[in-house]
Write a protein that holds these residues in place. Structure first.
Motif, mmCIF file in Angstrom:
data_model
loop_
_atom_site.group_PDB
_atom_site.id
_atom_site.type_symbol
_atom_site.label_atom_id
_atom_site.label_comp_id
_atom_site.label_asym_id
_atom_site.label_seq_id
_atom_site.Cartn_x
_atom_site.Cartn_y
_atom_site.Cartn_z
ATOM 1 N N LEU A 90 48.217 61.382 39.527
ATOM 2 C CA LEU A 90 47.692 61.447 40.919
ATOM 3 C C LEU A 90 46.024 61.196 40.562
ATOM 4 C CD1 LEU A 90 49.111 65.161 41.423
ATOM 5 C CD2 LEU A 90 49.533 62.850 42.320
ATOM 6 N N GLN A 91 45.504 61.357 39.517
ATOM 7 C CA GLN A 91 43.962 61.109 39.192
ATOM 8 C C GLN A 91 44.035 59.367 39.365
ATOM 9 O OE1 GLN A 91 41.313 63.086 38.473
ATOM 10 N NE2 GLN A 91 40.510 61.305 39.273
ATOM 11 N N THR A 100 42.575 62.297 48.588
ATOM 12 C CA THR A 100 43.198 63.342 47.722
ATOM 13 C C THR A 100 44.657 62.843 47.665
ATOM 14 O OG1 THR A 100 42.111 65.067 48.476
ATOM 15 C CG2 THR A 100 43.973 65.780 47.872
ATOM 16 N N ALA A 101 45.288 63.231 46.300
ATOM 17 C CA ALA A 101 46.524 63.054 46.280
ATOM 18 C C ALA A 101 47.245 64.287 45.629
ATOM 19 C CB ALA A 101 46.787 62.032 44.976
ATOM 20 N N ARG A 116 48.040 68.859 42.448
ATOM 21 C CA ARG A 116 47.021 67.930 43.448
ATOM 22 C C ARG A 116 45.718 67.769 42.843
ATOM 23 N NH1 ARG A 116 42.706 71.673 46.717
ATOM 24 N NH2 ARG A 116 42.225 72.834 44.971
ATOM 25 N N VAL A 117 45.235 66.370 43.091
ATOM 26 C CA VAL A 117 43.766 66.142 42.571
ATOM 27 C C VAL A 117 42.973 65.680 43.889
ATOM 28 C CG1 VAL A 117 42.666 64.198 41.203
ATOM 29 C CG2 VAL A 117 44.665 65.486 40.303
ATOM 30 N N GLU A 118 41.786 66.403 44.004
ATOM 31 C CA GLU A 118 41.132 66.060 45.170
ATOM 32 C C GLU A 118 40.228 64.968 45.117
ATOM 33 O OE1 GLU A 118 38.706 69.710 45.830
ATOM 34 O OE2 GLU A 118 40.224 70.565 46.795
ATOM 35 N N SER A 119 40.044 64.241 46.171
ATOM 36 C CA SER A 119 39.144 63.115 46.518
ATOM 37 C C SER A 119 37.700 63.639 46.200
ATOM 38 C CB SER A 119 39.128 62.808 47.826
ATOM 39 O OG SER A 119 37.996 61.793 48.071
#
Length: 238
Positions: A90-91, A100-101, A116-119
């Motif tokens: 995700l990163q 965001t992923a 999740r990994v945020e933008s």
């Protein structure tokens, strides 16, 4: 010499599938109709599952899944370790897409985010772990339905769950990813692609989401597909 599965056990466990497909507890006649088996045999299976702690019987005699399945579901996700295993991937998606992923799995009648990994951008999609998304109103939900079996889709529709039509789901499979593109600029846009196991079953969904005002579906779609394919390889999918 190969060991055969116990057909009686398979038939008993199949009753759990029937009851799990219902949005409410089922009475004996309903289970009999759904399975097509003899009433006495179905009742014996129901009682076996109750005694095993897999079903509960309500005060009015109906049967429902026991909360033990919630424990099983949590343990299944923990043992699969999808959340931790997906963090690095995700990163990478966030670094490549700028958005965001997330990774989601099917939970009942919803797609639920498990990691999740945020933008890094100030304006970004705010999607929380544990958030639940409609199967018929999200990119992740569309993927889970599109790559599910026809029987699963039929059961969901019979229970009143709103899904995309078959033509749209066929487009998702042909394209390799789903698109959610709302007309309201205040909403979040997204693309999502399936994570497949060795048998070709969809076990999770990789999604990329961002503000509709800047989201580029054409660029993010292939990024999601490539990432989902890399993750699928960890589950034995060629």
């Amino acid at each position: 010499m190969p060991v055969r599965a116990l057909s009686s056990t398979l038939k008993t466990l199949a009753v759990c599938d029937v009851i799990a497909a219902s949005p409410k507890p089922m009475r004996l006649p309903d289970v009999v109709r759904a399975t097509g088996d003899q009433r006495a045999a179905v009742y014996q299976r129901l009682r076996t599952l109750v005694d095993a702690g897999l079903l509960d019987q309500t005060a009015d005699g109906a049967f429902r899944l026991a909360l033990r399945f919630q424990f099983y579901a949590v343990r299944a996700l923990e043992q699969a370790n999808l959340g931790d295993r997906s963090s690095e991937l995700l990163q990478e998606i966030v670094s490549e897409s700028g958005e965001t992923a997330t990774i989601s799995v099917l939970d009942g009648y919803h797609a639920v985010i498990i990691n999740r990994v945020e933008s890094r951008q100030v304006l970004r999609a705010d999607l929380r772990v544990g958030a639940r998304m409609a199967l018929g109103g999200s990119a992740s939900g569309s993927v889970l339905v599109a790559y599910g079996s026809p029987e699963m889709r039929a059961r969901l529709r019979e229970q009143g769950i709103v899904l995309s039509d078959d033509a749209h789901l066929a487009e998702v499979r042909e394209r390799g990813f789903a698109i959610f593109a709302p007309t309201d600029p205040q909403l979040v846009s997204a693309v999502a692609a399936p994570v497949l196991d060795a048998a070709g079953q969809c076990v999770a969904v990789i999604a990329i989401s961002g503000p509709t005002t800047r989201f580029d579906h054409d660029r993010c779609g292939p990024i999601a597909v490539a990432a989902a394919r890399r993750f699928s390889a960890q589950f034995g999918h060629a």
